[in-house]
Design a protein around this motif. Structure first.
Motif, PDB file in Angstrom:
ATOM      1  N   PHE A 121      13.560 -12.530  44.005  1.00  0.00           N
ATOM      2  CA  PHE A 121      14.601 -12.021  44.080  1.00  0.00           C
ATOM      3  C   PHE A 121      14.859 -10.369  43.472  1.00  0.00           C
ATOM      4  CE2 PHE A 121      17.969 -11.234  40.953  1.00  0.00           C
ATOM      5  CZ  PHE A 121      19.391 -11.321  41.823  1.00  0.00           C
ATOM      6  N   TYR A 122      14.887  -9.888  43.522  1.00  0.00           N
ATOM      7  CA  TYR A 122      14.719  -8.312  43.016  1.00  0.00           C
ATOM      8  C   TYR A 122      16.555  -8.028  42.772  1.00  0.00           C
ATOM      9  CZ  TYR A 122      13.856  -3.656  42.963  1.00  0.00           C
ATOM     10  OH  TYR A 122      13.721  -2.735  42.457  1.00  0.00           O
ATOM     11  N   ALA A 123      16.498  -7.094  41.632  1.00  0.00           N
ATOM     12  CA  ALA A 123      17.786  -6.575  41.712  1.00  0.00           C
ATOM     13  C   ALA A 123      17.595  -5.702  40.984  1.00  0.00           C
ATOM     14  CB  ALA A 123      18.585  -7.348  40.533  1.00  0.00           C
ATOM     15  N   THR A 124      18.053  -4.000  41.109  1.00  0.00           N
ATOM     16  CA  THR A 124      18.022  -2.514  40.148  1.00  0.00           C
ATOM     17  C   THR A 124      19.654  -2.367  39.556  1.00  0.00           C
ATOM     18  OG1 THR A 124      17.355  -1.011  40.675  1.00  0.00           O
ATOM     19  CG2 THR A 124      17.695  -1.406  42.646  1.00  0.00           C
ATOM     20  N   GLN A 125      19.699  -1.568  38.935  1.00  0.00           N
ATOM     21  CA  GLN A 125      20.973  -0.913  38.460  1.00  0.00           C
ATOM     22  C   GLN A 125      21.179  -0.055  40.167  1.00  0.00           C
ATOM     23  OE1 GLN A 125      21.392  -0.115  34.252  1.00  0.00           O
ATOM     24  NE2 GLN A 125      19.231   0.049  34.442  1.00  0.00           N
TER      25      GLN A 125
END
Length: 669
Positions: free
Chosen positions: A640-644
Motif C-alpha cells: 500500500f502507498y499513500a500520499t497527500q
C-alpha cells in the motif's frame, strides 16, 4: 469472603477476610449512653487496654515539588511517630489479645513491626506470638517489657443475653473510650457455622478493632471485631474461643476467591495452613507471608488451569483476533474476555501528557492496571535510558498523577529514588520486561512497574497497592503479559539505537534487518517480509516513523508472535505512508465479513486492484502480492502507498511498482 485478586480490591479484605469494615469498624462515632462502669473499674480497664501502633516512616525516599506543609496536619498526627491501627488488652500475666486483622495490618509493613502503646505514650515491643486464628480473627501474644502494675482483665465465658456490655477501644485514634450497649444475640459464622459471633449494640468506631467487649462487672466476654454493614449492630468473638484455642499453632482456614483482570471468572478455594507457635513476630511475619504468597500462586495456577481450554488464543472470539486485518497500535492493549464471553482487545489511550523533546506519557487503564506508552525525549540516549529505572519513573511522575495529600493540599511527587528491586521477566511470547518496585512508606504501599522496551521508549503495565500484596501484583502482572498486545514503533533514529541493544529485542525482532541510508534508500527484512525502496518513493530521514505490528501465527504446532504489518510514514504527523500487511484466510467459524474481505484479496478486487483512488485529501493505491508456489494460499500480503494531494494515475502506479519491485514474501504454507 477473602478476595485474593490481581489488585486485591482492598488490602484489608485480603489479609483479614472482613474488609475495611473489619479493620476499622466502619461507621461514625456515636454518643455514649448514660450507663458507665464504676470509676475504680474504669481505672483498671484503662490500665489493661492499649493502642496497637506501627511506626511511621523515619526516612522518606520520595522527593516532592516543595517542602511538605506538615503544619496543615492536626498536631497529634504531625508529631506522632506512630500510626494507630487498633486496640489490644491484657489477659493474664504477659498475655495480650487483639484482632487478627489488626496484627496483619503490619504484616509486610515497610516501616517496622507493630507494638502496644499505653495511655502515657510508652511503647512496648511484641515478643512472641502465642495463638493465632485467621478465620476467628484473633491473636494472643506476649511483650518483651511488661507494663508497670501488670494490670489484666478477668474473663466471663458465659454472659447472659440482653445484659449490659461495654465496648472498649481506641476509637478514632484519640484514646481509649468506653461505650455501653446490650449483648443482643449470637449468629453463626458464615462458612460452616463453626462458632457463633456475639452481636452487641454498644457503639464502635475506627480503632475499636481488637478491643475488649466487657460485661457490667468489667470482665472480658469477647473481642470486638467488626460492624454490620446494614444495621447498628457490631460483632465480637466470644472470649472462650480465644481461651480454648490451641497454644502451639497458628491456624489458617479461610475461604478465598482469586480473579485475574482478563476475565470475570473467579477461582474459589481455601487458604488453609498451620504452623507452630510460639514464634517471634519476625518469624511469624515471614512464615505467614510465605504461606500467603504460596496460596496466591496456587490459586492463580488453579484459575489458569481451570480456564486453560478457553483462554486466548482458544475460546470464543479468539479467531476474530487471529484472523482480523492487522492494524498498528503503539498503545498497549489487553486481550480480555468480555461479558458475552468473547475475547476482545481493550485498553485505549485516554490522556496524553507532553514531555520535552517530543516525549510524552500516554495513559489508560484496564481493570486494576494502569497502561502507559512512554515515548522517551529525543535527547535521552537509549544506552542510558533503558538501564535507568529512576529516570523512567521520573518521566512518569511528570504527569502529576502521583501526589501526597497533606491536609487540603496535594503535593506532587517528583522522584521516587531508586527502586527497591529491579529485575527482568521473559514472558511466554519471548519478550523481555524490566520489572521494578518502588516503595511509598507514608501509605505503606508499593508501585510495581512492568516496562517492555520498545524503540521509542516503553510499553508499561503498572499497579500501586499495599505492600503486603506486592507479590500478588507481580505474579498477576506476569500472567497478564500473555494477554498484552504491544506493537513496536519509533523514528528511524530511535530504531537504530534500539536495534543496537540485543538484550532489549523480543524474539519477533531478533532476525530483523533494518538498514537505511538517509536521503538515499530504506530496506527492511524480518520474518516473511523483505523489501526496500529508494528515497524517490519516500524521503528517507531520521524522522521517518517505522511501525511494526505483530500478530499471532502458528509455528510448529504453537502460536508465536510474528510480523503482521510494517508501516513507514514521513514523520509522526504526516499521512504519507507505505505499508506491507499480512492477511490470514478466515477459519470456517468466522462470519461473512471476514470471508468477503478475504475474497477481495484473493481476487484482487478494489481497493487491491492496483488502481489509484482518492481518500479525502490523499491518494491511495494497493495491490496483492502473489505468494510463491501456492495455488490456494492460506495467507496473502498487500502493498500500500499513500500520499497527500492529487497525482496522476500513472504516477501512482509507478510509485506502487517501485515499492513492489523489491518486495519479497515467503509462503508459510
Amino acid at each position: 469472603m477473602l478476595i485474593v485478586s490481581g489488585w486485591v480490591r482492598n488490602v484489608f479484605s485480603t489479609i483479614s477476610g472482613f474488609g475495611l469494615a473489619a479493620l476499622l469498624l466502619l461507621g461514625s462515632a456515636q454518643r455514649a449512653h448514660a450507663a458507665s462502669p464504676d470509676p475504680s473499674l474504669v481505672a483498671k480497664i484503662d490500665a489493661a487496654t492499649f493502642e496497637v501502633v506501627i511506626p511511621r516512616e523515619a526516612n522518606d525516599p520520595l522527593t516532592y515539588e516543595k517542602p511538605l506543609p506538615l503544619d496543615l496536619l492536626p498536631y497529634q498526627e504531625r508529631t506522632d511517630k506512630y500510626f494507630s491501627v487498633g486496640t489490644a488488652f491484657a489477659l493474664g500475666h504477659n498475655h495480650y489479645v487483639t484482632a487478627g486483622h489488626v496484627l496483619l495490618v503490619a504484616v509486610g509493613d515497610l516501616t517496622g513491626p507493630p507494638a502496644l502503646r499505653d495511655a502515657s505514650g510508652h511503647v512496648y515491643a511484641i515478643d512472641k506470638i502465642e495463638k493465632f486464628s485467621l478465620q476467628q480473627d484473633f491473636v494472643m501474644f506476649s511483650l518483651k517489657e511488661q507494663p508497670s502494675g501488670n494490670a489484666a482483665l478477668e474473663t466471663n465465658t458465659k454472659p447472659a443475653l440482653n445484659s449490659l456490655v461495654y465496648a472498649v477501644g481506641n476509637a478514632l485514634g484519640t484514646g481509649v473510650v468506653i461505650r455501653d450497649g446490650l449483648y443482643t444475640s449470637d449468629t453463626p459464622e458464615d462458612e460452616n457455622g463453626r462458632w457463633k459471633w456475639m452481636r452487641f449494640s454498644a457503639a464502635a468506631s475506627p480503632g475499636n478493632s481488637g478491643g475488649p467487649l466487657l460485661d457490667q462487672d468489667g470482665k472480658v466476654i469477647g473481642v470486638v471485631l467488626m460492624k454490620s454493614p446494614n444495621e447498628n449492630l457490631n460483632y465480637a468473638l466470644p472470649i472462650g474461643e480465644v481461651l480454648n484455642a490451641p497454644d502451639d499453632k497458628a491456624t489458617i482456614d479461610k475461604r478465598v476467591s482469586y480473579q485475574l483482570d482478563v476475565m470475570e471468572d473467579d477461582q474459589n478455594g481455601t487458604f488453609k495452613a498451620e504452623f507452630p507457635l510460639p514464634a517471634s513476630y519476625a518469624d511469624f511475619n515471614a512464615t505467614y507471608l510465605k504461606l500467603f504468597y504460596r496460596n496466591n500462586e496456587d490459586q492463580l495456577k488453579a484459575l489458569l488451569q481451570q480456564q486453560a481450554g478457553e483462554l486466548f488464543p482458544h475460546g470464543a472470539g479468539s479467531n476474530h483476533i487471529l484472523h482480523d486485518a492487522p492494524e498498528v497500535s503503539l498503545f498497549p492493549e489487553l486481550i480480555v474476555r468480555d461479558r458475552s464471553d468473547q475475547w476482545v482487545y481493550t485498553g485505549h489511550e485516554l490522556s496524553r501528557v507532553p514531555l520535552t523533546g517530543n516525549g510524552y506519557v500516554a495513559n489508560g487503564y484496564v481493570g486494576h492496571n494502569f497502561l502507559v506508552h512512554l515515548r522517551r525525549p529525543d535527547d535521552m540516549a537509549a544506552a542510558t535510558f533503558y538501564d535507568d529505572p529512576k529516570r523512567m519513573m521520573g518521566l512518569l511522575l511528570k504527569t502529576g498523577y502521583w501526589a501526597r495529600p497533606i491536609g487540603p493540599e496535594k503535593i506532587k511527587i517528583t522522584s521516587m529514588g531508586d527502586p527497591t528491586t529491579h529485575t527482568t521477566y521473559t514472558d511466554s511470547w519471548k519478550r523481555h520486561w524490566k520489572v521494578s518496585v518502588w516503595s511509598l512508606p507514608y501509605i505503606n504501599a508499593q508501585m510495581v512497574v512492568f516496562a517492555l522496551p520498545v524503540p521509542d521508549g516503553y510499553a508499561i503495565m503498572l499497579r500501586m497497592a499495599p505492600s503486603v500484596v506486592t507479590h500478588d501484583s507481580i505474579i498477576d502482572l506476569q500472567a497478564l503479559t500473555a494477554f498484552l498486545n504491544v506493537d513496536y514503533g519509533g523514528t528511524l533514529a530511535q530504531w537504530k539505537e534500539f536495534l543496537a541493544e540485543p538484550s532489549l529485542l523480543p524474539d519477533v525482532l531478533k532476525d530483523a534487518r533494518i538498514d537505511f541510508d538517509y536521503g538515499k534508500r530504506f530496506s527492511y527484512q524480518s520474518g516473511n517480509i523483505a523489501f526496500d525502496y529508494p528515497s524517490t518513493l519516500q524521503s528517507v530521514t531520521p524522522d521517518n516513523m517505522l511501525e511494526v505490528g505483530v500478530g499471532y501465527y502458528p509455528n510448529h504446532g504453537a502460536l508465536t508472535l510474528q510480523t503482521a504489518v510494517v508501516q513507514i510514514r514521513m514523520n509522526a504527523t504526516d499521512p504519507d505512508r507505505i505499508s506491507i500487511k499480512r492477511h490470514i484466510a478466515p477459519s470456517a467459524d468466522l462470519d461473512d465479513d471476514f470471508k468477503q474481505a478475504w475474497g477481495k484479496l484473493a481476487h484482487k478486487q478494489h481497493p487491491y486492484d492496483g488502481a489509484p483512488y482518492n481518500d479525502g485529501d490523499e491518494m491511495d493505491i494497493a495491490t496483492v502480492i502473489d505468494p510463491p508456489g501456492a495455488t490456494e494460499p492460506s495467507e496473502l500480503y498487500t502493498a500500500f502507498y499513500a500520499t497527500q494531494g492529487t497525482h496522476s494515475p500513472d504516477d501512482m502506479k509507478a510509485k506502487l511498482a517501485t515499492l513492489t519491485q523489491q518486495l519479497k514474501v515467503k509462503s508459510s504454507d
